[in-house]
Design a protein around this motif. Structure first.
Motif, PDB file in Angstrom:
ATOM      1  N   ASP A  20       0.852  -1.193   0.000  1.00 31.96           N
ATOM      2  CA  ASP A  20       0.000   0.000   0.000  1.00 31.96           C
ATOM      3  C   ASP A  20       0.889   1.244   0.000  1.00 31.96           C
ATOM      4  OD1 ASP A  20      -1.698   2.127   0.617  1.00 31.96           O
ATOM      5  OD2 ASP A  20      -2.837   0.995   2.100  1.00 31.96           O
ATOM      6  N   PRO A  21       0.807   2.074  -1.022  1.00 32.60           N
ATOM      7  CA  PRO A  21       1.694   3.236  -1.130  1.00 32.60           C
ATOM      8  C   PRO A  21       1.354   4.379  -0.160  1.00 32.60           C
ATOM      9  CG  PRO A  21       0.122   3.256  -2.929  1.00 32.60           C
ATOM     10  CD  PRO A  21      -0.076   1.962  -2.180  1.00 32.60           C
ATOM     11  N   GLU A  22       0.210   4.299   0.495  1.00 33.62           N
ATOM     12  CA  GLU A  22      -0.204   5.379   1.401  1.00 33.62           C
ATOM     13  C   GLU A  22       0.199   5.135   2.853  1.00 33.62           C
ATOM     14  OE1 GLU A  22      -1.500   8.321   0.565  1.00 33.62           O
ATOM     15  OE2 GLU A  22      -1.328   7.730  -1.527  1.00 33.62           O
ATOM     16  N   LEU A  23       0.815   4.000   3.135  1.00 30.18           N
ATOM     17  CA  LEU A  23       1.230   3.721   4.506  1.00 30.18           C
ATOM     18  C   LEU A  23       2.449   4.557   4.859  1.00 30.18           C
ATOM     19  CD1 LEU A  23       0.907  -0.173   4.646  1.00 30.18           C
ATOM     20  CD2 LEU A  23      -0.740   1.554   5.425  1.00 30.18           C
ATOM     21  N   ALA A  24       2.531   4.951   6.121  1.00 29.18           N
ATOM     22  CA  ALA A  24       3.679   5.725   6.594  1.00 29.18           C
ATOM     23  C   ALA A  24       4.957   4.906   6.433  1.00 29.18           C
ATOM     24  CB  ALA A  24       3.478   6.110   8.056  1.00 29.18           C
ATOM     25  N   GLU A  25       6.032   5.582   6.104  1.00 24.32           N
ATOM     26  CA  GLU A  25       7.315   4.917   5.870  1.00 24.32           C
ATOM     27  C   GLU A  25       7.756   4.102   7.089  1.00 24.32           C
ATOM     28  OE1 GLU A  25      11.876   6.301   5.101  1.00 24.32           O
ATOM     29  OE2 GLU A  25      10.313   7.394   4.015  1.00 24.32           O
ATOM     30  N   GLU A  26       7.576   4.641   8.283  1.00 25.65           N
ATOM     31  CA  GLU A  26       7.997   3.909   9.492  1.00 25.65           C
ATOM     32  C   GLU A  26       7.151   2.650   9.705  1.00 25.65           C
ATOM     33  OE1 GLU A  26       5.736   6.104  13.154  1.00 25.65           O
ATOM     34  OE2 GLU A  26       7.439   7.143  12.276  1.00 25.65           O
ATOM     35  N   THR A  27       5.878   2.713   9.332  1.00 27.37           N
ATOM     36  CA  THR A  27       5.009   1.538   9.443  1.00 27.37           C
ATOM     37  C   THR A  27       5.448   0.468   8.460  1.00 27.37           C
ATOM     38  OG1 THR A  27       3.157   2.925  10.139  1.00 27.37           O
ATOM     39  CG2 THR A  27       2.615   0.732   9.304  1.00 27.37           C
ATOM     40  N   VAL A  28       5.734   0.874   7.231  1.00 31.33           N
ATOM     41  CA  VAL A  28       6.205  -0.078   6.212  1.00 31.33           C
ATOM     42  C   VAL A  28       7.529  -0.695   6.655  1.00 31.33           C
ATOM     43  CG1 VAL A  28       7.042  -0.312   3.836  1.00 31.33           C
ATOM     44  CG2 VAL A  28       4.983   1.020   4.308  1.00 31.33           C
ATOM     45  N   ARG A  29       8.412   0.116   7.184  1.00 31.13           N
ATOM     46  CA  ARG A  29       9.717  -0.384   7.632  1.00 31.13           C
ATOM     47  C   ARG A  29       9.534  -1.428   8.748  1.00 31.13           C
ATOM     48  NH1 ARG A  29      12.544   3.956   7.212  1.00 31.13           N
ATOM     49  NH2 ARG A  29      11.584   4.992   8.992  1.00 31.13           N
ATOM     50  N   ALA A  30       8.668  -1.148   9.716  1.00 27.44           N
ATOM     51  CA  ALA A  30       8.439  -2.086  10.824  1.00 27.44           C
ATOM     52  C   ALA A  30       7.797  -3.380  10.331  1.00 27.44           C
ATOM     53  CB  ALA A  30       7.570  -1.432  11.896  1.00 27.44           C
ATOM     54  N   LEU A  31       6.790  -3.254   9.455  1.00 28.89           N
ATOM     55  CA  LEU A  31       6.131  -4.447   8.929  1.00 28.89           C
ATOM     56  C   LEU A  31       7.076  -5.271   8.068  1.00 28.89           C
ATOM     57  CD1 LEU A  31       2.643  -2.920   8.101  1.00 28.89           C
ATOM     58  CD2 LEU A  31       3.096  -4.724   9.782  1.00 28.89           C
ATOM     59  N   MET A  78     -10.302  -0.084  -0.288  1.00 23.16           N
ATOM     60  CA  MET A  78     -10.564   0.279   1.101  1.00 23.16           C
ATOM     61  C   MET A  78     -10.373   1.785   1.294  1.00 23.16           C
ATOM     62  SD  MET A  78      -8.363  -2.811   2.861  1.00 23.16           S
ATOM     63  CE  MET A  78      -8.740  -2.326   4.536  1.00 23.16           C
ATOM     64  N   THR A  79     -10.998   2.305   2.339  1.00 23.62           N
ATOM     65  CA  THR A  79     -10.748   3.709   2.665  1.00 23.62           C
ATOM     66  C   THR A  79      -9.341   3.820   3.245  1.00 23.62           C
ATOM     67  OG1 THR A  79     -11.523   3.561   4.955  1.00 23.62           O
ATOM     68  CG2 THR A  79     -13.192   4.056   3.252  1.00 23.62           C
ATOM     69  N   LEU A  80      -8.778   5.004   3.169  1.00 29.26           N
ATOM     70  CA  LEU A  80      -7.444   5.229   3.709  1.00 29.26           C
ATOM     71  C   LEU A  80      -7.426   4.948   5.214  1.00 29.26           C
ATOM     72  CD1 LEU A  80      -4.560   6.050   3.260  1.00 29.26           C
ATOM     73  CD2 LEU A  80      -5.260   8.449   3.430  1.00 29.26           C
ATOM     74  N   GLU A  81      -8.475   5.323   5.905  1.00 26.77           N
ATOM     75  CA  GLU A  81      -8.558   5.062   7.346  1.00 26.77           C
ATOM     76  C   GLU A  81      -8.524   3.564   7.635  1.00 26.77           C
ATOM     77  OE1 GLU A  81     -11.839   5.489  10.904  1.00 26.77           O
ATOM     78  OE2 GLU A  81     -11.853   6.992   9.305  1.00 26.77           O
ATOM     79  N   ASP A  82      -9.277   2.778   6.870  1.00 30.00           N
ATOM     80  CA  ASP A  82      -9.297   1.329   7.062  1.00 30.00           C
ATOM     81  C   ASP A  82      -7.942   0.703   6.734  1.00 30.00           C
ATOM     82  OD1 ASP A  82     -11.913   1.331   7.937  1.00 30.00           O
ATOM     83  OD2 ASP A  82     -12.751   0.753   5.990  1.00 30.00           O
ATOM     84  N   ARG A  83      -7.285   1.228   5.717  1.00 30.86           N
ATOM     85  CA  ARG A  83      -5.967   0.711   5.333  1.00 30.86           C
ATOM     86  C   ARG A  83      -4.951   0.965   6.437  1.00 30.86           C
ATOM     87  NH1 ARG A  83      -6.001   3.754  -0.341  1.00 30.86           N
ATOM     88  NH2 ARG A  83      -3.757   3.399  -0.310  1.00 30.86           N
ATOM     89  N   ARG A  84      -4.968   2.160   6.971  1.00 26.69           N
ATOM     90  CA  ARG A  84      -4.026   2.494   8.047  1.00 26.69           C
ATOM     91  C   ARG A  84      -4.333   1.680   9.303  1.00 26.69           C
ATOM     92  NH1 ARG A  84      -3.888   8.959   6.867  1.00 26.69           N
ATOM     93  NH2 ARG A  84      -2.369   8.849   5.185  1.00 26.69           N
ATOM     94  N   ARG A  85      -5.612   1.509   9.604  1.00 29.19           N
ATOM     95  CA  ARG A  85      -5.996   0.723  10.774  1.00 29.19           C
ATOM     96  C   ARG A  85      -5.536  -0.723  10.614  1.00 29.19           C
ATOM     97  NH1 ARG A  85     -11.239   0.824  10.553  1.00 29.19           N
ATOM     98  NH2 ARG A  85     -11.362   2.955  11.264  1.00 29.19           N
ATOM     99  N   ARG A  86      -5.695  -1.282   9.420  1.00 28.58           N
ATOM    100  CA  ARG A  86      -5.259  -2.661   9.179  1.00 28.58           C
ATOM    101  C   ARG A  86      -3.751  -2.790   9.423  1.00 28.58           C
ATOM    102  NH1 ARG A  86      -6.182  -5.528   3.398  1.00 28.58           N
ATOM    103  NH2 ARG A  86      -4.963  -3.762   2.666  1.00 28.58           N
ATOM    104  N   ALA A  87      -2.989  -1.834   8.938  1.00 28.07           N
ATOM    105  CA  ALA A  87      -1.542  -1.873   9.132  1.00 28.07           C
ATOM    106  C   ALA A  87      -1.181  -1.743  10.607  1.00 28.07           C
ATOM    107  CB  ALA A  87      -0.874  -0.767   8.316  1.00 28.07           C
ATOM    108  N   GLU A  88      -1.821  -0.819  11.299  1.00 19.44           N
ATOM    109  CA  GLU A  88      -1.538  -0.608  12.727  1.00 19.44           C
ATOM    110  C   GLU A  88      -1.934  -1.816  13.558  1.00 19.44           C
ATOM    111  OE1 GLU A  88      -3.635   3.020  13.527  1.00 19.44           O
ATOM    112  OE2 GLU A  88      -2.228   4.207  12.327  1.00 19.44           O
ATOM    113  N   ASP A  89      -3.070  -2.430  13.237  1.00 17.07           N
ATOM    114  CA  ASP A  89      -3.518  -3.625  13.952  1.00 17.07           C
ATOM    115  C   ASP A  89      -2.545  -4.785  13.737  1.00 17.07           C
ATOM    116  OD1 ASP A  89      -5.729  -2.199  14.835  1.00 17.07           O
ATOM    117  OD2 ASP A  89      -7.148  -3.219  13.502  1.00 17.07           O
ATOM    118  N   ALA A  90      -2.089  -4.954  12.494  1.00 12.83           N
ATOM    119  CA  ALA A  90      -1.134  -6.027  12.201  1.00 12.83           C
ATOM    120  C   ALA A  90       0.169  -5.794  12.949  1.00 12.83           C
ATOM    121  CB  ALA A  90      -0.876  -6.111  10.694  1.00 12.83           C
ATOM    122  N   LEU A  91       0.625  -4.554  12.960  1.00 14.20           N
ATOM    123  CA  LEU A  91       1.871  -4.235  13.651  1.00 14.20           C
ATOM    124  C   LEU A  91       1.735  -4.469  15.153  1.00 14.20           C
ATOM    125  CD1 LEU A  91       4.732  -3.325  13.287  1.00 14.20           C
ATOM    126  CD2 LEU A  91       3.947  -0.952  13.330  1.00 14.20           C
TER     127      LEU A  91
END
Length: 102
Positions: A20-31, A78-91
């Protein structure tokens, strides 16, 4: 770049969903870190013949790939909010696996 180019990466004729190109760089790095550790864990556990460890490592890989948007519902639907929430929940779940292992 076409819409398909933004969504898919083709390697040796096989199509893979892009992160997902809209995820924060630090989130992508951690995942991505969790993904690498999970893949390494799968290899090590298979070599050791430890089925339980293989399952746990595959869970880590799956959670990381879902968080990155590479599995599960397509991020572009998905909405951007749902995408970010999915990433944060997975992390959060991946970090909890680390905490449980300590």
């Amino acid at each position: 770049m076409s819409v398909d180019d933004e969504r898919w990466l083709v390697v040796n004729g096989r199509r893979w969903r892009r992160t997902d190109p809209e995820l924060a760089e630090e989130t992508v790095r951690a995942l991505t870190s969790h993904l690498g550790r999970g893949r390494s864990g799968v290899r090590a556990a298979k070599s050791a013949g430890d089925d339980d460890a293989v399952a746990l490592a595959r869970r880590r890989v799956g959670l990381a790939k879902h968080g990155l948007g590479e599995r599960g519902d397509p991020w572009w639907e998905m909405t951007l909010e749902d995408r970010r929430r999915r990433a944060e929940d997975a992390l959060a779940e991946l970090d909890a696996l680390d905490d449980a292992a300590d």
